[in-house]
Design a protein around this motif. Structure first.
Motif, PDB file in Angstrom:
ATOM      1  N   THR A  85       0.809  -1.224   0.000  1.00 21.58           N
ATOM      2  CA  THR A  85       0.000   0.000   0.000  1.00 21.58           C
ATOM      3  C   THR A  85       0.843   1.275   0.000  1.00 21.58           C
ATOM      4  O   THR A  85       0.623   2.155  -0.846  1.00 21.58           O
ATOM      5  CB  THR A  85      -0.964  -0.007   1.201  1.00 21.58           C
ATOM      6  N   PRO A  86       1.817   1.467   0.910  1.00 21.74           N
ATOM      7  CA  PRO A  86       2.603   2.708   0.852  1.00 21.74           C
ATOM      8  C   PRO A  86       3.428   2.823  -0.434  1.00 21.74           C
ATOM      9  O   PRO A  86       3.635   3.940  -0.937  1.00 21.74           O
ATOM     10  CB  PRO A  86       3.507   2.624   2.089  1.00 21.74           C
ATOM     11  N   ILE A  87       3.899   1.685  -0.979  1.00 21.67           N
ATOM     12  CA  ILE A  87       4.640   1.741  -2.242  1.00 21.67           C
ATOM     13  C   ILE A  87       3.735   2.223  -3.368  1.00 21.67           C
ATOM     14  O   ILE A  87       4.114   3.084  -4.173  1.00 21.67           O
ATOM     15  CB  ILE A  87       5.231   0.353  -2.568  1.00 21.67           C
ATOM     16  N   ILE A  88       2.537   1.681  -3.410  1.00 23.57           N
ATOM     17  CA  ILE A  88       1.588   2.089  -4.463  1.00 23.57           C
ATOM     18  C   ILE A  88       1.217   3.554  -4.310  1.00 23.57           C
ATOM     19  O   ILE A  88       1.194   4.312  -5.291  1.00 23.57           O
ATOM     20  CB  ILE A  88       0.333   1.194  -4.407  1.00 23.57           C
ATOM     21  N   LEU A  89       0.916   3.981  -3.083  1.00 23.87           N
ATOM     22  CA  LEU A  89       0.523   5.374  -2.865  1.00 23.87           C
ATOM     23  C   LEU A  89       1.659   6.329  -3.213  1.00 23.87           C
ATOM     24  O   LEU A  89       1.429   7.389  -3.811  1.00 23.87           O
ATOM     25  CB  LEU A  89       0.091   5.566  -1.412  1.00 23.87           C
ATOM     26  N   ALA A  90       2.898   5.961  -2.853  1.00 28.53           N
ATOM     27  CA  ALA A  90       4.041   6.817  -3.184  1.00 28.53           C
ATOM     28  C   ALA A  90       4.230   6.908  -4.698  1.00 28.53           C
ATOM     29  O   ALA A  90       4.495   7.996  -5.242  1.00 28.53           O
ATOM     30  CB  ALA A  90       5.311   6.276  -2.524  1.00 28.53           C
ATOM     31  N   PHE A  91       4.091   5.773  -5.386  1.00 26.30           N
ATOM     32  CA  PHE A  91       4.250   5.787  -6.845  1.00 26.30           C
ATOM     33  C   PHE A  91       3.134   6.582  -7.507  1.00 26.30           C
ATOM     34  O   PHE A  91       3.374   7.344  -8.451  1.00 26.30           O
ATOM     35  CB  PHE A  91       4.269   4.350  -7.363  1.00 26.30           C
ATOM     36  N   GLU A  92       1.904   6.400  -7.040  1.00 28.35           N
ATOM     37  CA  GLU A  92       0.778   7.145  -7.619  1.00 28.35           C
ATOM     38  C   GLU A  92       0.971   8.646  -7.402  1.00 28.35           C
ATOM     39  O   GLU A  92       0.684   9.451  -8.297  1.00 28.35           O
ATOM     40  CB  GLU A  92      -0.534   6.689  -6.970  1.00 28.35           C
ATOM     41  N   ARG A  93       1.472   9.027  -6.233  1.00 30.53           N
ATOM     42  CA  ARG A  93       1.716  10.440  -5.965  1.00 30.53           C
ATOM     43  C   ARG A  93       2.818  10.978  -6.872  1.00 30.53           C
ATOM     44  O   ARG A  93       2.724  12.100  -7.380  1.00 30.53           O
ATOM     45  CB  ARG A  93       2.105  10.631  -4.500  1.00 30.53           C
ATOM     46  N   GLN A  94       3.856  10.172  -7.088  1.00 28.17           N
ATOM     47  CA  GLN A  94       4.937  10.605  -7.984  1.00 28.17           C
ATOM     48  C   GLN A  94       4.418  10.789  -9.402  1.00 28.17           C
ATOM     49  O   GLN A  94       4.755  11.771 -10.077  1.00 28.17           O
ATOM     50  CB  GLN A  94       6.063   9.575  -7.960  1.00 28.17           C
TER      51      GLN A  94
ATOM     52  N   GLN B 114       1.353  11.419 -10.319  1.00 27.37           N
ATOM     53  CA  GLN B 114       0.481  12.587 -10.348  1.00 27.37           C
ATOM     54  C   GLN B 114       1.291  13.869 -10.336  1.00 27.37           C
ATOM     55  O   GLN B 114       1.001  14.817 -11.074  1.00 27.37           O
ATOM     56  CB  GLN B 114      -0.469  12.549  -9.149  1.00 27.37           C
ATOM     57  N   GLY B 115       2.361  13.907  -9.494  1.00 23.69           N
ATOM     58  CA  GLY B 115       3.226  15.088  -9.466  1.00 23.69           C
ATOM     59  C   GLY B 115       3.931  15.308 -10.790  1.00 23.69           C
ATOM     60  O   GLY B 115       4.097  16.452 -11.238  1.00 23.69           O
ATOM     61  N   LYS B 116       4.351  14.226 -11.446  1.00 26.48           N
ATOM     62  CA  LYS B 116       5.006  14.341 -12.742  1.00 26.48           C
ATOM     63  C   LYS B 116       4.041  14.884 -13.786  1.00 26.48           C
ATOM     64  O   LYS B 116       4.421  15.729 -14.611  1.00 26.48           O
ATOM     65  CB  LYS B 116       5.541  12.970 -13.171  1.00 26.48           C
ATOM     66  N   ALA B 117       2.789  14.404 -13.757  1.00 27.06           N
ATOM     67  CA  ALA B 117       1.801  14.903 -14.716  1.00 27.06           C
ATOM     68  C   ALA B 117       1.517  16.385 -14.491  1.00 27.06           C
ATOM     69  O   ALA B 117       1.410  17.164 -15.443  1.00 27.06           O
ATOM     70  CB  ALA B 117       0.505  14.091 -14.594  1.00 27.06           C
ATOM     71  N   ILE B 118       1.419  16.791 -13.215  1.00 26.50           N
ATOM     72  CA  ILE B 118       1.182  18.204 -12.915  1.00 26.50           C
ATOM     73  C   ILE B 118       2.364  19.051 -13.370  1.00 26.50           C
ATOM     74  O   ILE B 118       2.204  20.146 -13.904  1.00 26.50           O
ATOM     75  CB  ILE B 118       0.910  18.377 -11.406  1.00 26.50           C
ATOM     76  N   ALA B 119       3.587  18.525 -13.149  1.00 20.53           N
ATOM     77  CA  ALA B 119       4.784  19.263 -13.575  1.00 20.53           C
ATOM     78  C   ALA B 119       4.828  19.425 -15.089  1.00 20.53           C
ATOM     79  O   ALA B 119       5.218  20.480 -15.610  1.00 20.53           O
ATOM     80  CB  ALA B 119       6.035  18.544 -13.082  1.00 20.53           C
ATOM     81  N   GLU B 120       4.425  18.379 -15.828  1.00 15.25           N
ATOM     82  CA  GLU B 120       4.410  18.479 -17.286  1.00 15.25           C
ATOM     83  C   GLU B 120       3.379  19.500 -17.757  1.00 15.25           C
ATOM     84  O   GLU B 120       3.631  20.264 -18.691  1.00 15.25           O
ATOM     85  CB  GLU B 120       4.106  17.106 -17.890  1.00 15.25           C
ATOM     86  N   ILE B 121       2.226  19.530 -17.095  1.00 14.65           N
ATOM     87  CA  ILE B 121       1.208  20.524 -17.454  1.00 14.65           C
ATOM     88  C   ILE B 121       1.725  21.931 -17.172  1.00 14.65           C
ATOM     89  O   ILE B 121       1.570  22.851 -17.985  1.00 14.65           O
ATOM     90  CB  ILE B 121      -0.098  20.248 -16.679  1.00 14.65           C
ATOM     91  N   ALA B 122       2.362  22.112 -16.008  1.00 12.56           N
ATOM     92  CA  ALA B 122       2.911  23.428 -15.666  1.00 12.56           C
ATOM     93  C   ALA B 122       4.003  23.836 -16.645  1.00 12.56           C
ATOM     94  O   ALA B 122       4.114  25.013 -17.024  1.00 12.56           O
ATOM     95  CB  ALA B 122       3.459  23.402 -14.235  1.00 12.56           C
ATOM     96  N   GLN B 123       4.820  22.858 -17.086  1.00 13.84           N
ATOM     97  CA  GLN B 123       5.880  23.167 -18.035  1.00 13.84           C
ATOM     98  C   GLN B 123       5.295  23.604 -19.376  1.00 13.84           C
ATOM     99  O   GLN B 123       5.774  24.556 -19.999  1.00 13.84           O
ATOM    100  CB  GLN B 123       6.789  21.955 -18.235  1.00 13.84           C
TER     101      GLN B 123
END
Length: 503
Positions: free
Chosen positions: A286-295, A297-306
């Motif tokens: 569970t924590p591995i999945i949540l950490a990966f999903e957060r990463q 999501q953060g990468k997708a947000i960063a690409e949108i911001a870029q």
């Protein structure tokens, strides 16, 4: 100076630690396998094994570090020497020198672990670049959580199948030594395949628990209904799923009458330890999945911001001063009416300005020489309108073709000087433009007189444009100072330049 030195040392150490992280993990894994095979519980023995493996693997560690510092054929040469020639030399010495063979802990298994760590680090660097080529997208998919877990499961199954095939009647001789005998493995290759498919089945069952947790329990239950619903769904999954998974494991031919591959090591599919094992799988995944999903999501947000930043930069770069353009066209119209011989040159200079804005302004970087030529064409056109009242002093550096920067940055300071200092003035005024290069830093000073009745409380759209672009393009690599000193407006821009890349 001391603070700058300490910061640089910290950055170098962080880069070195990041480079060697995967290699250290491979050596620690090999040390643990060796410790387990020796069946030793002594911490000093483990540290001795670890220290000797680092010593014997030192050429590989150095090659791994230097390979990512070099480029092209040099990197390939370093990798070949460190990861191919040196291991071949070590294995050859072990064949010819029994004393070295008894002392050395460097094995094919350890070499493969270090090789995999180095290749994995290189692939992760490619993924981090974030380009959109087909090769990069393939590597990105290869490093997805699902792919990595699948690869680890296959490696686990192959490793244990090889260990079992290297051991005589491994199921009845528990615990067994985690040693792979290549000669025995070749002779018992049929047994290796038989063990392999059964270990793969057990690995697939573990991945199925992970899959249900990620795509059913987390994405559907936790994301939609909250933590309490997720906990109850996990409880249901453990109670219902454990007997089903245990039944599948008991179907495997490797099980014997008095020992099975269940956590309970018997035929009781309802044993409490079996339920605890599935609960542990959920708790670990569970924590591995949540950490990966957060990463992700953060990468997708960063690409949108870029993408938004790139769009904003393009809009800022394409802003042409309409006031300057209309005035230049009016002057050009007056020159053509009088038949002045300067008209063709003015047309060419205006065309150069527009061409640079439309075409070169789309590029991420241009040479400093191009940017200065653009400023010179602008000043030439301004000279037609304000030569009688403006004294212009300029200084440009030499060797400007060796440096590059973002386009249409410097011109904003020049436009600002003429717009607020020259055009509204009714008396004699001056503009001083001084551009120098110190090391890799561009220093531009642009000063102009202000009209006596000028109100200059606002910096203007041009300077706001410049500040925004500098923030987006050169975070932490620029300094802009703007101030009014008596009847003079002074601006200074310091900017870290980049060397031009070879064509």
């Amino acid at each position: 100076m001391l603070k700058h030195w300490a910061t640089g040392l910290k950055q170098h150490f962080s880069a070195f630690a990041e480079n060697q992280l995967a290699m250290m993990a491979a050596i620690l894994l090999e040390s643990s396998i060796r410790q387990f095979s020796f069946q030793s519980a002594d911490a000093f023995t483990f540290l001795s094994i670890w220290a000797q493996l680092i010593l014997e693997s030192l050429p590989l560690l150095v090659a791994h570090y230097l390979m990512f510092k070099a480029q092209g054929w040099r990197a390939l040469l370093i990798w070949t020497v460190g990861f191919l020639l040196y291991p071949m030399l070590c294995f050859s010495m072990a064949d010819f020198d029994s004393g070295y063979a008894d002392w050395s802990l460097f094995s094919v298994q350890g070499w493969l672990l270090l090789l995999g760590a180095s290749l994995g680090f290189g692939l992760s660097r490619l993924v981090a670049k974030g380009d959109h080529s087909r090769y990069s997208q393939f590597v990105t998919r290869l490093f997805s959580l699902n792919s990595v877990l699948l690869l680890l499961m296959i490696c686990w199954a192959v490793l244990w199948s090889a260990i079992f095939a290297s051991t005589d009647d491994p199921v009845r001789n528990q615990p067994i030594k985690t040693v792979i005998n290549s000669d025995t493995l070749i002779v018992n290759f049929y047994y290796f395949l038989d063990y392999l498919w059964q270990f793969l089945v057990m690995g697939i069952l573990v991945l199925w628990v992970y899959w249900c947790n990620r795509y059913l329990l987390i994405r559907r239950v936790l994301a939609r209904s909250g933590v309490f619903a997720y906990m109850t769904a996990c409880l249901i999954f453990i109670i219902v799923g454990t007997p089903m998974l245990a039944t599948v494991v008991l179907w495997l031919p490797m099980n014997i009458a008095d020992w099975t591959f269940l956590p309970s090591e018997d035929y009781n599919i309802f044993a409490p330890i079996n339920f605890r094992f599935i609960g542990l799988l959920l708790a670990v995944s569970t924590p591995i999945i949540l950490a990966f999903e957060r990463q992700q999501q953060g990468k997708a947000i960063a690409e949108i911001a870029q993408r938004q930043s790139q769009t904003e930069l393009q809009l800022l770069q394409q802003q042409v001063n309409p006031h300057f353009l209309f005035n230049t066209l009016n002057n050009l119209y007056a020159l053509t009416l009088t038949g002045a011989k300067e008209a063709p040159a003015v047309i060419m200079q205006l065309a150069n300005l527009l061409r640079y804005t439309v075409y070169e302004g789309q590029n991420q970087r241009v040479s400093l020489a191009q940017e200065i030529q653009y400023i010179q064409d602008f000043l030439a056109l301004q000279g037609i309108r304000s030569a009688n009242k403006c004294q212009l002093k300029v200084h440009f550096p030499e060797q400007t073709q060796h440096w590059q920067l973002a386009p249409l940055l410097l011109i904003i300071l020049v436009e600002n000087a003429f717009k607020h200092g020259v055009e509204p003035s009714q008396e004699l005024c001056f503009v001083t433009i001084n551009i120098d290069i110190e090391g890799a830093t561009l220093i531009m000073r642009c000063n102009n007189t202000l009209p006596k009745r000028a109100t200059f409380g606002e910096t203007g759209i041009g300077l706001d444009n410049l500040k925004r672009r500098l923030t987006l393009l050169y975070p932490g690599k620029h300094h802009l100072r703007v101030q009014k000193q008596n009847a003079e407006w002074q601006t200074e821009l310091r900017l870290e330049l980049e060397p031009c890349t070879a064509p």
